[in-house]
Design a protein around this motif. Sequence first.
Motif, short mmCIF file in Angstrom:
data_model
loop_
_atom_site.label_atom_id
_atom_site.label_comp_id
_atom_site.label_asym_id
_atom_site.label_seq_id
_atom_site.Cartn_x
_atom_site.Cartn_y
_atom_site.Cartn_z
N ALA A 156 64.86 33.02 2.37
CA ALA A 156 63.45 33.13 2.02
C ALA A 156 62.56 32.94 3.24
O ALA A 156 61.56 33.64 3.41
N GLU A 157 62.92 31.99 4.09
CA GLU A 157 62.14 31.78 5.31
C GLU A 157 62.18 33.02 6.20
O GLU A 157 61.16 33.41 6.78
N GLN A 158 63.34 33.65 6.30
CA GLN A 158 63.44 34.86 7.10
C GLN A 158 62.56 35.97 6.52
O GLN A 158 61.88 36.70 7.25
N THR A 159 62.54 36.08 5.19
CA THR A 159 61.71 37.10 4.54
C THR A 159 60.23 36.87 4.85
O THR A 159 59.50 37.82 5.19
N VAL A 160 59.77 35.63 4.73
CA VAL A 160 58.35 35.34 4.99
C VAL A 160 58.00 35.58 6.45
O VAL A 160 56.93 36.13 6.76
N ARG A 161 58.88 35.20 7.36
CA ARG A 161 58.61 35.47 8.77
C ARG A 161 58.49 36.98 9.02
O ARG A 161 57.61 37.43 9.77
N GLN A 162 59.37 37.75 8.40
CA GLN A 162 59.32 39.20 8.58
C GLN A 162 58.07 39.80 7.96
O GLN A 162 57.47 40.73 8.51
N LEU A 163 57.65 39.27 6.80
CA LEU A 163 56.42 39.74 6.18
C LEU A 163 55.22 39.45 7.07
O LEU A 163 54.32 40.29 7.21
N ARG A 164 55.17 38.28 7.65
CA ARG A 164 54.07 37.96 8.56
C ARG A 164 54.03 38.92 9.74
O ARG A 164 52.95 39.36 10.15
N THR A 165 55.19 39.23 10.27
CA THR A 165 55.25 40.16 11.39
C THR A 165 54.80 41.56 10.97
O THR A 165 54.02 42.23 11.67
N ALA A 166 55.29 42.01 9.81
CA ALA A 166 54.95 43.35 9.34
C ALA A 166 53.46 43.48 8.98
O ALA A 166 52.85 44.52 9.22
N LEU A 167 52.89 42.43 8.42
CA LEU A 167 51.49 42.49 7.99
C LEU A 167 50.52 42.23 9.13
O LEU A 167 49.38 42.72 9.10
N GLY A 168 50.94 41.48 10.11
CA GLY A 168 50.08 41.21 11.26
C GLY A 168 48.77 40.58 10.84
O GLY A 168 48.72 39.60 10.09
N SER A 169 47.66 41.17 11.30
CA SER A 169 46.33 40.64 11.00
C SER A 169 45.78 41.12 9.68
O SER A 169 44.65 40.78 9.31
N LYS A 170 46.55 41.92 8.95
CA LYS A 170 46.06 42.47 7.67
C LYS A 170 45.99 41.40 6.58
O LYS A 170 45.25 41.58 5.60
N ALA A 171 46.77 40.33 6.69
CA ALA A 171 46.84 39.37 5.60
C ALA A 171 47.29 38.01 6.12
O ALA A 171 47.84 37.89 7.22
N LEU A 172 47.02 37.00 5.30
CA LEU A 172 47.53 35.64 5.52
C LEU A 172 48.62 35.37 4.50
O LEU A 172 48.46 35.68 3.32
N VAL A 173 49.73 34.79 4.95
CA VAL A 173 50.86 34.52 4.06
C VAL A 173 51.05 33.01 3.94
O VAL A 173 51.23 32.32 4.95
N GLY A 174 51.00 32.51 2.71
CA GLY A 174 51.20 31.08 2.46
C GLY A 174 52.18 30.86 1.33
O GLY A 174 52.97 31.74 1.00
N GLY A 175 52.12 29.69 0.72
CA GLY A 175 53.06 29.34 -0.34
C GLY A 175 54.06 28.31 0.13
O GLY A 175 54.01 27.82 1.27
N VAL A 176 55.00 27.98 -0.74
CA VAL A 176 55.98 26.93 -0.45
C VAL A 176 56.83 27.26 0.77
O VAL A 176 57.00 26.45 1.69
N THR A 177 57.34 28.48 0.82
CA THR A 177 58.21 28.86 1.94
C THR A 177 57.43 28.88 3.24
O THR A 177 57.91 28.38 4.27
N ALA A 178 56.23 29.43 3.21
CA ALA A 178 55.41 29.48 4.42
C ALA A 178 55.04 28.08 4.90
O ALA A 178 54.99 27.82 6.11
N THR A 179 54.80 27.17 3.97
CA THR A 179 54.49 25.79 4.35
C THR A 179 55.68 25.15 5.06
O THR A 179 55.52 24.44 6.06
N ASP A 180 56.90 25.38 4.54
CA ASP A 180 58.10 24.86 5.21
C ASP A 180 58.22 25.42 6.62
O ASP A 180 58.55 24.68 7.57
N ILE A 181 57.96 26.70 6.76
CA ILE A 181 58.06 27.34 8.08
C ILE A 181 57.06 26.72 9.05
O ILE A 181 57.41 26.35 10.18
#
Length: 743
Positions: A512-537
């Motif tokens: 899950a952490e790898q997925t969120v990191r990849q989503l952040r990279t793919a979305l770049g400045s288009k969005a902010l990614v949070g939630g439980v997994t993002a908080t752990d990261i």
Amino acid sequence: MASHPHSEKQARPNTPGHRPSRWLTTFVPILIVVAWFVAAGIGGPYFGKVDEVSSNDQTSYLPASAESTQVQKRLGGFTDSDTVPAVVVVTRADGTVLDKGLLARAGSALEQAVGQIPGEASASPLVASQDGKAAEAFLEIPQGDDIGAAVDALRSQLRNDLSGELTVHVTGPAGFTADLLEAFSGIDGILLIAALGAVLVILVLVYRSVLLPALVLVTSVFALCVALLSVWWLAKAGVLLLTGQTQGILFILVIGAATDYSLLYTARYREELARTASRWRATTVALRQSLEPIAAAAGTVIAGLLCLLASDLNSNSSLGPVAAIGIVFAFLAALTLLPSLLLIAGPAAFWPRHLDAPQGSSAGLYGRVGQLVARRARPIWIGVVIVLVAAAACATQFRASGVPQSALVLGSSDARAGQQVLSEHFEGGDGSPAFIITPAATMVEVGTIVREHPGVAAVTVTAAEAPTGSAKLTAQGVESAIPGSPAPEPTISDGSVLIQATLDQPADSAAAEQTVRQLRTALGSKALVGGVTATDIDTNDAAIHDRNLIIPLILVVVTLILMALLRSIVAAVLLLSTTVLSFFATMGVSALVFNHVLHFPGSDPTVPLYGFVFLVALGVDYNIFLMSRVREESGQSGTREGILAGLASTGAVITSAGIVLAATFAALAILPILFLAQLAFIVAFGVLLDTIVVRTLLVPALSYELAGVLWWPSHHGRGLGGGARRTDASAPGGPALSARRAS
């Protein structure tokens, strides 16, 4: 052999000179004791009120700049209430398919249980899994101090109503928070009882006295009460963040440090009381001799702790001042309250033991150790260094990249058991989605990127008009859950929408952490990614940053303090080098124990940082106690004889102090929390290693070997026989030195 008390008293002449006033020797100590008693009486009741000002919400630990923190602050714009999600999962006890009757029964029980939760709690209908063997419902529990109580009540009622055929678990963020709060629940009672009980047993064995252990224990407890009173009000005012783990560390650190400082003062006071019949003179001399090393030791710990203020994590930066406040009161109590109590008690504090005069550097266990060091200094330090380096080499196996939230609590965990059931029958990330905030204009584009990622199982957008509060998001836009009905409008806050991405793996997993990191990279400045997994990261990333920044900072600060105290560059570097080597050896042994004996899943990145802070700061304390006495003795008899005299006179008290501190930190392992259990082992083992091996053998042997340059650039101890290496093993600390010190 101990002499008769009467003859001892005759052997201790009164020192001639001006006799201090009765007001000074009687009423001032009594006033000091009364002042501490009143302050402790006020602070004592605050042990039961810590929950009012403490927080265990992980998002509050992060800096405002963290992406998950920014998302958390904006979530309130998309929902009507500030809630914490929970997931109720129901299965049959025999693992078979749930029929409609059992589903209806479980749904009715859930509705009744949710209705009794204080606040605006809500729950979705129970939905069966595809295999029909489990059902889940999503709850929104009002966030607050009583979230643990709310989850516990929910679990209790559901189990009572559904006992027999059905098994119920409450998991998700609220469930894990409740389990963590329950694990911390023993911090005010069982932790303190265990720590104080261990200290009392050790003090009785050390002193073999009736009254003295009680006086030292009272000093430690009063210091803790006043420290907690100060911290409580600072946390109440929002100046400090107080967490469960910070609270536990504060308790242990104050008890251990206050006892250590008390042991050092008591040893000097006992020495002086054996030389003079005047309690006042014994007190003033002991205070004068103890003030500098205890102040330097406390100052080193405080300086090391305050380096944590440079941390990005609020939980780390707040620990610094919280623990530093505790050390301040431990220092004050040991040098005001305890001297006053001992001044009032006099020799009776040591009864039934006799006050024997100091016996010189060749007497006792540590006198014999000193003689061994004098004969075999080079083989001793080389052998010890080889062993420590071998242990330190295993430190590379220490895994500190973070652990799943489900592993934070040791032993049984209902939330962890529920998460395992969810992973077997539903998407792993159910109940803990990734929250993605993006401008409304880019909603479809961002939704498409998220939906096409292989680690995402479902994508929805928050919509207040939808029956479930969210609607499916497709490449064409928002879809209604009811065919033929108009699509609900997404909720817009500050021009943005909230997209929820359910991951196909548990939210606290590495995948899950790898997925969120990849989503952040793919979305770049288009969005902010949070939630439980993002908080752990974000928490792990900040902890690694802190570790890399603060450890070098502490090394610089402690080195400067040692140079100022010892007035020597060589001695300061020697002490710090041995302490750091001891730390890495401890981490190597800990890695072997954690990985191959206890089979822990890994460690939080802050574990090595906390271990370094405590072991370096506290380990240097013992070296300060030793080397300040060595410097004092070296001024009278030369460096090499000063080393042996200092070791003989401080060996027993420093070893006792190390055992006390190790026992108090070991008490942290009573709480079923992975972080504290690991910290307990690291500090307890490291303190014992430093006290018994490094300070007893390595530091004296190296100092003896380097005697000619030990105090460089000062000339301290030169010209007194400290520069030339003695070949006569009986010479160091012989009768001449004993006679000189006795006079």
